[in-house]
Design a protein around this motif. Structure first.
Motif, PDB file in Angstrom:
ATOM      1  N   ARG A 197       0.825  -1.206   0.000  1.00 39.40           N
ATOM      2  CA  ARG A 197       0.000   0.000   0.000  1.00 39.40           C
ATOM      3  C   ARG A 197       0.860   1.258   0.000  1.00 39.40           C
ATOM      4  O   ARG A 197       0.525   2.256  -0.642  1.00 39.40           O
ATOM      5  N   ASP A 225      -2.084   9.648   5.753  1.00 33.73           N
ATOM      6  CA  ASP A 225      -3.335   8.895   5.808  1.00 33.73           C
ATOM      7  C   ASP A 225      -3.055   7.394   5.979  1.00 33.73           C
ATOM      8  O   ASP A 225      -3.727   6.707   6.753  1.00 33.73           O
ATOM      9  N   LEU A 226      -2.040   6.886   5.280  1.00 34.43           N
ATOM     10  CA  LEU A 226      -1.659   5.483   5.432  1.00 34.43           C
ATOM     11  C   LEU A 226      -1.067   5.225   6.819  1.00 34.43           C
ATOM     12  O   LEU A 226      -1.345   4.175   7.440  1.00 34.43           O
ATOM     13  N   ASP A 236      -3.643   4.600   9.347  1.00 32.80           N
ATOM     14  CA  ASP A 236      -4.117   3.212   9.323  1.00 32.80           C
ATOM     15  C   ASP A 236      -3.154   2.293  10.058  1.00 32.80           C
ATOM     16  O   ASP A 236      -3.580   1.374  10.766  1.00 32.80           O
ATOM     17  N   ARG A 254      -3.472   2.791  13.801  1.00 33.44           N
ATOM     18  CA  ARG A 254      -4.692   2.163  14.304  1.00 33.44           C
ATOM     19  C   ARG A 254      -4.540   0.639  14.351  1.00 33.44           C
ATOM     20  O   ARG A 254      -4.961  -0.003  15.310  1.00 33.44           O
ATOM     21  N   HIS A 255      -3.914   0.086  13.301  1.00 33.84           N
ATOM     22  CA  HIS A 255      -3.757  -1.370  13.216  1.00 33.84           C
ATOM     23  C   HIS A 255      -2.843  -1.899  14.317  1.00 33.84           C
ATOM     24  O   HIS A 255      -3.089  -2.969  14.882  1.00 33.84           O
ATOM     25  N   ARG A 274      -9.105  13.537   5.280  1.00 32.47           N
ATOM     26  CA  ARG A 274      -9.072  12.259   5.984  1.00 32.47           C
ATOM     27  C   ARG A 274      -8.056  12.291   7.121  1.00 32.47           C
ATOM     28  O   ARG A 274      -8.314  11.759   8.213  1.00 32.47           O
ATOM     29  N   ALA A 326      -9.611  11.944  10.892  1.00 31.07           N
ATOM     30  CA  ALA A 326      -9.444  10.612  11.482  1.00 31.07           C
ATOM     31  C   ALA A 326      -9.240  10.660  13.000  1.00 31.07           C
ATOM     32  O   ALA A 326      -9.899   9.904  13.733  1.00 31.07           O
TER      33      ALA A 326
END
Length: 514
Positions: free
Chosen positions: A11, A150-151, A154, A157-158, A245, A249
């Motif tokens: 990604r 933005d990545l 993620d 959060r992961h 975003r 977020a």
């Protein structure tokens, strides 16, 4: 066991390659406006070189994170790299775009073949090229920063439970904000620069100081306005998708955490998604939830080790319950023959049996509004009307005693091996003035009751053995219970003396009614 990879490396590479795709659109806009179809092959080759350079950068810079993702090792390195990834990517993109812009200009992508630049000094051409390179490097660097940020959100959060980011580490530390990168104010200033200033600056320069260079490129004023406005709007809108975003977020994460905590889930931990003020707010929200969870745990433990009424009054009074005199009904219980029974049980069996027994009695006493004040061996000491007021306390104690005898008769206790045991229990009840409150040392207090009424209740309980009864009550309890509506039959027994009293006392037997 290491969880399966989440595909973040792939990604990340795709996100970095969005930059050539973005520039393909900008170059396409220029070609359409200028009708320079002949430069398409050269432009595509240059874009391919840019894509290859970005791919090489992405493969190298993501290695610490990829190692952690695949084998679960190098958490500190992965954490630091994720925190720095948006900035590193933005700087790399800006540098490569500057090289790309210079290369594209040298190859004639932005200059028609018949353009005559002889009237323009090389210094002026160089400064113009540097200006355009800086403008596009800033625009593309801004785009890349928020695309990768933005990545990274993620990824944060992961891996919220496996990696601890700087905002989370800074929680609760005085002056922690000074060490955090990417302050919200700086991000907003960069957004304003790219959205509000750069497009206007580019258009203003093209229409004034650089107008003759644009004219040499074969661009009319209308072409210049169209090119700058459309290209800038295209880049800005593409950026705003990821800007919005990135900014929303952390706020949405906080909203979700707030709703979870509001619903009673004190185990919820909000992910710290950014290294700015919003990240600090999220980290401090987690500190607050930890404190609430600790407070809830303390209250739960308090209710486990104290009766609900005592715990509630202790919390309401600020940790110290003042002593007070009040009329109350006191109940003592004792298991018949428990000493002999415990000799046949293992220590753990004894504890398990008593826990089940005390649970049953406590439930029935509390159901009638009483408070279990203490467990002494196999005995239970309960009070009614203290600390919580109970208008019919004598009647409530009688009801609780009858309910206990019915429960013990109908439901034997089962040991681990399947052995079923009945625990016959003697109960003594007395009503009178007591003093209830905190007592003990300065650093260790307990809540208890004192008074002659308490001692008499204990003495009355022991008389059950003499008269072969299960429930004995004093005359004071019997009279008050009847005045409070008790219709249970009280059987008078001969007046008797008890230890610690000169005068004999009147006692009454109260037998369970089926």
């Amino acid at each position: 066991m290491t969880p399966p990879p989440a595909g973040f490396r792939r990604r990340f590479v795709r996100r970095m390659l969005l930059l050539p795709v973005l520039d393909l659109g900008v170059t396409g806009i220029f070609i359409i406006i200028t009708q320079r179809l002949d430069v398409i092959p050269v432009a595509l080759v240059n874009l391919a070189l840019l894509a290859a350079a970005l791919y090489g950068f992405a493969s190298q810079v993501f290695k610490p994170v990829a190692r952690f993702e695949h084998v679960g090792q190098g958490a500190p390195e992965a954490t630091r790299r994720i925190e720095r990834l948006p900035g590193l990517s933005a700087y790399a993109a800006a540098a490569l775009v500057m090289v790309f812009t210079v290369t594209a200009s040298s190859l004639g992508v932005y200059t028609p073949a018949q353009t005559d630049l002889s009237g323009i000094s090389p210094l002026e051409v160089g400064l113009a090229l540097a200006f355009y390179a800086c403008v596009y490097a800033t625009l593309y660097g801004h785009f890349t920063y928020f695309v990768i940020n933005d990545l990274c959100i993620d990824m944060r959060r992961h891996w919220r439970d496996r990696l601890q980011f700087s905002s989370a580490r800074a929680e609760g530390r005085p002056g922690a904000s000074a060490g955090l990168r990417g302050g919200l104010a700086r991000r907003l200033a960069a957004i304003f620069l790219v959205i509000g200033i750069l497009p206007a600056l580019l258009l203003g320069m093209d229409l004034t100081l650089l107008a003759h260079i644009r004219a040499a490129q074969g661009l009319s004023v209308g072409n210049v306005v169209a090119l700058d406005m459309i290209a800038s709007l295209y880049v800005v809108l593409a950026s705003m998708v990821f800007v919005s975003r990135s900014l929303l977020a952390p706020t949405r994460e906080l909203f979700s955490a707030h709703e979870a905590v509001r619903a009673g889930d004190l185990g919820y931990k909000a992910a710290v998604l950014t290294d700015d003020e919003l990240g600090q707010v999220t980290a401090r929200f987690n500190v607050m939830v930890d404190a609430l969870r600790e407070r809830a745990l303390m209250q739960d433990v308090l209710h486990r080790y104290l009766s609900p009424g005592v715990a509630a009054e202790l919390i309401a009074s600020g940790g110290l319950i003042a002593s007070r005199s009040v009329e109350a009904t006191v109940m003592f219980t004792d298991i018949e023959g428990f000493t002999g029974l415990s000799e046949t049980l293992a220590p753990q069996e004894t504890v398990n049996l008593l826990n089940a027994y005390f649970t049953a009695l406590t439930e029935l006493i509390q159901r009638e509004g009483g408070t279990v004040n203490n467990f002494v061996g196999d005995a239970v000491v309960a009070i009614f009307n203290v600390p919580t007021g109970l208008p019919d306390h004598a009647h409530a104690a009688v009801r609780a005693a009858l309910a206990i005898q019915r429960r013990l008769a109908d439901h034997p206790f089962t040991l681990a091996g399947g052995r079923r045991i009945i625990l016959p229990t003697r109960i003594g009840i007395n009503t009178g003035p007591v003093c209830a409150g905190s007592i003990g040392a300065a650093n260790r207090l307990g809540y208890t009751i004192y008074g002659d009424a308490v001692n008499l209740a204990a003495r009355i309980e022991s008389l059950n053995k003499r008269y072969d009864t299960r429930i004995l009550v004093s005359a004071a309890t019997k009279e008050l219970a009847q005045a409070q509506g008790c219709a249970s039959p009280f059987v008078p027994l001969p007046r008797t003396t008890v230890a610690g009293r000169r005068e004999p006392v009147d006692i009454f037997a109260l037998e369970p009614v089926a």
